[in-house]
Design a protein around this motif. Structure first.
Motif, short mmCIF file in Angstrom:
data_model
loop_
_atom_site.label_atom_id
_atom_site.label_comp_id
_atom_site.label_asym_id
_atom_site.label_seq_id
_atom_site.Cartn_x
_atom_site.Cartn_y
_atom_site.Cartn_z
N HIS A 193 9.99 -7.23 -3.99
CA HIS A 193 9.04 -7.45 -2.89
C HIS A 193 8.29 -6.16 -2.59
CE1 HIS A 193 7.33 -8.64 0.94
NE2 HIS A 193 7.73 -9.88 0.71
N GLU A 194 9.02 -5.07 -2.63
CA GLU A 194 8.39 -3.76 -2.38
C GLU A 194 7.35 -3.46 -3.46
OE1 GLU A 194 11.23 -0.51 -2.05
OE2 GLU A 194 9.63 0.88 -2.60
N HIS A 195 7.70 -3.78 -4.70
CA HIS A 195 6.79 -3.59 -5.83
C HIS A 195 5.48 -4.35 -5.59
CE1 HIS A 195 6.35 -3.72 -10.53
NE2 HIS A 195 5.70 -2.71 -10.02
N LEU A 196 5.63 -5.61 -5.14
CA LEU A 196 4.45 -6.44 -4.88
C LEU A 196 3.65 -5.90 -3.69
CD1 LEU A 196 6.07 -9.94 -5.45
CD2 LEU A 196 4.21 -8.97 -6.80
N ASP A 197 4.36 -5.42 -2.67
CA ASP A 197 3.66 -4.84 -1.51
C ASP A 197 2.81 -3.64 -1.93
OD1 ASP A 197 6.32 -5.35 0.94
OD2 ASP A 197 4.51 -6.52 0.50
N LEU A 198 3.39 -2.82 -2.80
CA LEU A 198 2.66 -1.64 -3.26
C LEU A 198 1.44 -2.06 -4.07
CD1 LEU A 198 5.74 0.53 -4.30
CD2 LEU A 198 4.09 1.12 -2.52
N LEU A 199 1.60 -3.11 -4.88
CA LEU A 199 0.47 -3.60 -5.68
C LEU A 199 -0.66 -4.07 -4.77
CD1 LEU A 199 -0.73 -4.37 -8.45
CD2 LEU A 199 0.36 -6.60 -8.20
N CYS A 200 -0.28 -4.79 -3.73
CA CYS A 200 -1.28 -5.28 -2.76
C CYS A 200 -2.00 -4.13 -2.09
CB CYS A 200 -0.60 -6.12 -1.70
SG CYS A 200 -0.88 -7.85 -1.95
N ALA A 201 -1.23 -3.11 -1.72
CA ALA A 201 -1.83 -1.94 -1.06
C ALA A 201 -2.81 -1.28 -2.01
CB ALA A 201 -0.74 -0.97 -0.63
N ALA A 202 -2.43 -1.20 -3.29
CA ALA A 202 -3.32 -0.59 -4.29
C ALA A 202 -4.58 -1.43 -4.46
CB ALA A 202 -2.60 -0.45 -5.63
N GLY A 203 -4.42 -2.74 -4.45
CA GLY A 203 -5.57 -3.65 -4.58
C GLY A 203 -6.52 -3.49 -3.41
N GLN A 204 -5.95 -3.37 -2.23
CA GLN A 204 -6.79 -3.21 -1.04
C GLN A 204 -7.52 -1.87 -1.08
OE1 GLN A 204 -4.65 -3.89 2.59
NE2 GLN A 204 -6.40 -3.36 3.84
N THR A 205 -6.81 -0.84 -1.52
CA THR A 205 -7.42 0.48 -1.62
C THR A 205 -8.55 0.47 -2.65
OG1 THR A 205 -5.26 1.43 -1.11
CG2 THR A 205 -6.93 2.95 -1.91
N LEU A 206 -8.35 -0.27 -3.73
CA LEU A 206 -9.40 -0.36 -4.75
C LEU A 206 -10.64 -1.04 -4.19
CD1 LEU A 206 -10.14 0.16 -7.74
CD2 LEU A 206 -9.38 -2.15 -8.23
N THR A 207 -10.43 -2.09 -3.40
CA THR A 207 -11.57 -2.79 -2.76
C THR A 207 -12.35 -1.80 -1.89
OG1 THR A 207 -10.28 -4.81 -2.73
CG2 THR A 207 -12.23 -4.77 -1.35
N GLU A 208 -11.61 -0.99 -1.13
CA GLU A 208 -12.28 0.02 -0.28
C GLU A 208 -12.99 1.05 -1.14
OE1 GLU A 208 -8.52 -0.16 2.80
OE2 GLU A 208 -9.34 1.81 2.31
N LEU A 209 -12.34 1.44 -2.24
CA LEU A 209 -12.92 2.46 -3.12
C LEU A 209 -14.26 2.00 -3.68
CD1 LEU A 209 -12.61 5.14 -4.76
CD2 LEU A 209 -11.43 3.79 -6.50
N LEU A 210 -14.31 0.74 -4.13
CA LEU A 210 -15.54 0.23 -4.74
C LEU A 210 -16.66 0.09 -3.71
CD1 LEU A 210 -13.88 -0.15 -7.28
CD2 LEU A 210 -14.81 -2.43 -7.49
N SER A 211 -16.29 -0.04 -2.44
CA SER A 211 -17.32 -0.14 -1.39
C SER A 211 -17.75 1.23 -0.90
CB SER A 211 -16.79 -0.95 -0.21
OG SER A 211 -16.50 -2.25 -0.60
N ALA A 212 -16.76 2.11 -0.68
CA ALA A 212 -17.06 3.37 -0.01
C ALA A 212 -16.98 4.60 -0.90
CB ALA A 212 -16.11 3.54 1.18
N GLY A 213 -16.28 4.48 -2.01
CA GLY A 213 -16.06 5.66 -2.85
C GLY A 213 -15.07 6.60 -2.19
#
Lengths: 208, 133
Positions: free
Chosen positions: A20-40
């Protein structure tokens, strides 16, 4: 359902918690990537790298617990496969961030790339939900179908991008290669999450 | 889900003066069931032509699709919804009007299309995200 087939020792609880922790981290990374592509921002790239390393630690913990004897033997290969697929998806997020840092996302395809990142994030959230439901013994058919729908949407956007990619100017071979690698890793994530959801579904079906 | 997330943004259009045969070619080639019909002169409104229009108004009547103008079978005016409309309201509108698709408009410009399949998929994704709702 997974808990039904546990032998009652703490190793299995620990493995499920680490998954579950592994999946939580993946989600956090996915969310961060979404922010990265918008804001850099280099800080977001570094954050994704850190999350991927933490994800690797969680993966190793899960696998070592499983190899220490958690779960019935016939479950272990499928559980390991699920964990490895999640890890491969994590690697694509890291690669996407790395290549994004090396290119300048052209406005021609920027919107499609951001939408793909958003769909990837949604798929990840649904996968966590599917995992939680599977552990509780509930049917995950709807979650698997939702992931499949989102994967198809990513495929459609991928098609749109590749139709427009010729309009994106590249200065040299390496910039072109980094662009291609960026797009490949951004779109590969959804395929891996779909495979992971299928692996999870096979696990739950085999329990019936 | 927001309408913007589920709508199709890539819209295929055809001029109203084109033949129905050209519309068929376009729909078959792109594997789509409708085309936005752009008015050819100021007195005409934009519309939509669907596979249903082609079959019921042309082919079933034995008419030659090469000789029928798209503008003559298109449905007008376009049914538009704002892009901040909810998926539920759009579904209700489609049910009430008995239409399989509506266009999403922003400040008078068509920016997308929402069809029955998009509504179904949005509903499935919403159910998956809220399993005990």
């Amino acid at each position: 359902m997974l808990k039904k087939f546990m032998r009652g020792d703490r190793k299995e609880e620990a493995a499920l918690t680490a998954m579950h922790e592994h999946l939580d981290l993946l989600c956090a990374a996915g969310q961060t990537l979404t922010e990265l592509l918008s804001a850099g921002g280099k800080d977001l790239v570094d954050k994704i790298f850190d999350l991927e390393r933490e994800g690797d630690t969680a993966r190793r913990r899960v696998l070592s617990i499983i190899f220490e004897g958690a779960f019935l033997p016939y479950l272990r290969p499928n559980l390991c496969r699920f964990v490895e697929l999640v890890d491969e998806a994590f690697d694509t997020v890291e690669d996407t961030a790395r290549y994004f840092d090396l290119i300048a996302l052209h406005p021609t395809i920027a919107e499609e790339c951001r939408r793909i990142a958003s769909f990837n994030q949604q798929m990840c959230e649904i996968l966590i939900l599917a995992f939680e439901l599977a552990v509780r013994g509930e049917d995950i058919r709807e979650q698997v179908l939702a992931i499949r729908i989102l994967e198809k949407r990513v495929d459609d956007l991928k098609g749109d991008i590749y139709q427009k990619i010729h309009e994106v100017p590249v200065a040299d071979f390496w910039q072109g290669k980094f662009y291609a690698d960026f797009l490949h890793s951004l779109t590969a994530f959804s395929d891996l999450i779909e495979d992971a959801s299928d692996a999870l579904y096979v696990l739950t079906v085999s329990f019936r | 889900m927001k309408l913007e997330e589920i709508m199709t943004r890539k819209l295929e259009a055809i001029t109203s003066d084109a033949s129905v045969y050209e519309a068929i070619e376009r729909m078959v080639d792109k594997r789509i069931r409708s085309l936005l019909v752009r008015a050819s002169h100021p007195a005409e409104l934009d519309g939509v032509v669907t596979a249903r229009d082609v079959v019921f108004k042309v082919l079933a009547k034995g008419l030659n699709p090469m000789k029928v103008r798209v503008g003559d079978i298109a449905c007008r005016p376009l049914r538009c919804v704002p892009k901040d409309e909810t998926v539920e309201n759009v579904a209700a509108l489609m049910a009430q009007a008995n239409v399989a698709r509506v266009f999403v408009c922003d400040e008078g410009t068509v920016v997308g299309l929402v069809a029955l399949m998009d509504i179904m998929q949005a509903a499935l994704i919403d159910r998956a995200r809220n399993p005990h709702a």
